[in-house]
Design an enzyme around this catalytic site. Structure first.
Site, short mmCIF file in Angstrom:
data_model
loop_
_atom_site.label_atom_id
_atom_site.label_comp_id
_atom_site.label_asym_id
_atom_site.label_seq_id
_atom_site.Cartn_x
_atom_site.Cartn_y
_atom_site.Cartn_z
N GLY A 43 0.77 -1.24 0.00
CA GLY A 43 0.00 0.00 0.00
C GLY A 43 0.80 1.28 0.00
N ASP A 99 1.52 3.49 4.63
CA ASP A 99 0.38 4.16 4.02
C ASP A 99 -0.57 4.73 5.06
OD1 ASP A 99 -0.38 1.61 4.86
OD2 ASP A 99 -1.09 0.94 2.91
N ASP A 102 -3.29 2.51 11.88
CA ASP A 102 -4.61 2.24 12.42
C ASP A 102 -4.42 1.86 13.89
OD1 ASP A 102 -7.39 1.70 12.14
OD2 ASP A 102 -7.00 -0.38 11.68
N LYS A 130 -5.13 7.26 11.60
CA LYS A 130 -6.46 7.18 12.23
C LYS A 130 -6.21 7.15 13.73
CE LYS A 130 -8.91 4.11 8.97
NZ LYS A 130 -9.42 2.72 8.86
N PHE A 151 -13.15 3.33 6.50
CA PHE A 151 -12.25 2.52 5.70
C PHE A 151 -11.87 3.27 4.43
CE2 PHE A 151 -10.55 -0.94 3.18
CZ PHE A 151 -9.74 -1.54 4.13
N ASP A 158 -5.92 -0.51 -0.34
CA ASP A 158 -6.81 -1.44 -1.01
C ASP A 158 -7.93 -1.93 -0.11
OD1 ASP A 158 -5.12 -3.13 0.68
OD2 ASP A 158 -6.03 -4.81 -0.38
N ARG A 164 -6.24 0.31 -5.48
CA ARG A 164 -4.93 0.92 -5.17
C ARG A 164 -4.57 2.02 -6.16
NH1 ARG A 164 -2.40 -2.31 -1.28
NH2 ARG A 164 -2.68 -4.55 -1.43
#
Ligand code: IMP
Ligand code: MG
Length: 179
Positions: A43, A99, A102, A130, A151, A158, A164
């Site tokens: 990613g 990327d 989380d 996030k 999301f 992706d 992507r």
């Protein structure tokens, strides 16, 4: 806009602004010291390729792949190494390029691994953060853009290996992953 995108979170122009801001910080902090840029596959590749072209110090590039979410949209809490670095990192300044952060699990484990391999320094940059989802406390040196708990897809990110190639970052429609 792609039919599976609910709304655009970060436009192409905002992405490029964030990349420049991160590059400026790295150029300032490293001050011409050589840097090994470690791209976390897959990613982070569009972000990393935009970023390295804005870095001024001598740069080496390597790649690492750890297990991803697969088809789920929630983190599993453990990582599985699919591809390790090619070279010894002893004494090197490392920049991990991610990327999105989380839970923080992935980066915490990779950073700890690199420190145990006696890197000189380990810095982390991420295009997206996030913060509301953080489970593990990991220091992130350079953050592009903070986003809410939704999301995200595009610019490398992706869902089930799709999207992507979108040039912007968008929110995936819930109907695509909730049946
Ligand atoms: P963490 O270990 O929970 O911090 O997860 C980090 C990884 O989960 C990222 O490198 C992404 O591959 C994936 N991920 C987390 N949130 C998203 C998202 O909103 N869209 C796509 N992938 C995500
Ligand atoms: Mg990833």
């Amino acid at each position: 806009m792609h039919k599976d995108v609910e709304r655009i979170l970060v436009t192409e122009a905002q992405i490029q602004g964030a990349v420049q801001k991160i590059a400026d910080g790295i150029n300032r902090d490293l001050n011409d010291e050589p840097l090994l840029v470690v791209v976390i596959l897959k990613g982070s590749t569009p972000f990393a390729m935009d970023l390295i072209r804005k870095l001024n110090m001598p740069v080496e590039l390597d790649f690492m792949q750890v297990s991803s979410y697969g088809k789920s949209t929630a983190s599993s809490g453990f990582i599985n190494m699919k591809k390790d670095l090619e070279r010894d990192i002893t004494g090197k300044n490392i920049l991990i390029v991610e990327d999105i952060i989380d839970s923080g699990n992935t980066l915490f484990k990779i950073k700890t691994l690199f420190e145990s391999r006696n890197a000189k320094s380990v810095r982390i940059c991420t295009m997206l953060d996030k913060p509301s989802r953080r489970v593990v406390d990991v220091e992130v040196n350079y953050v592009g853009i903070e986003i809410p708990d939704e999301f995200a897809i595009g610019y490398g990110l992706d869902y089930n290996e799709q999207y992507r190639n979108l040039p912007y970052i968008g929110v995936l429609k819930r109907e695509v992953y909730e049946h």
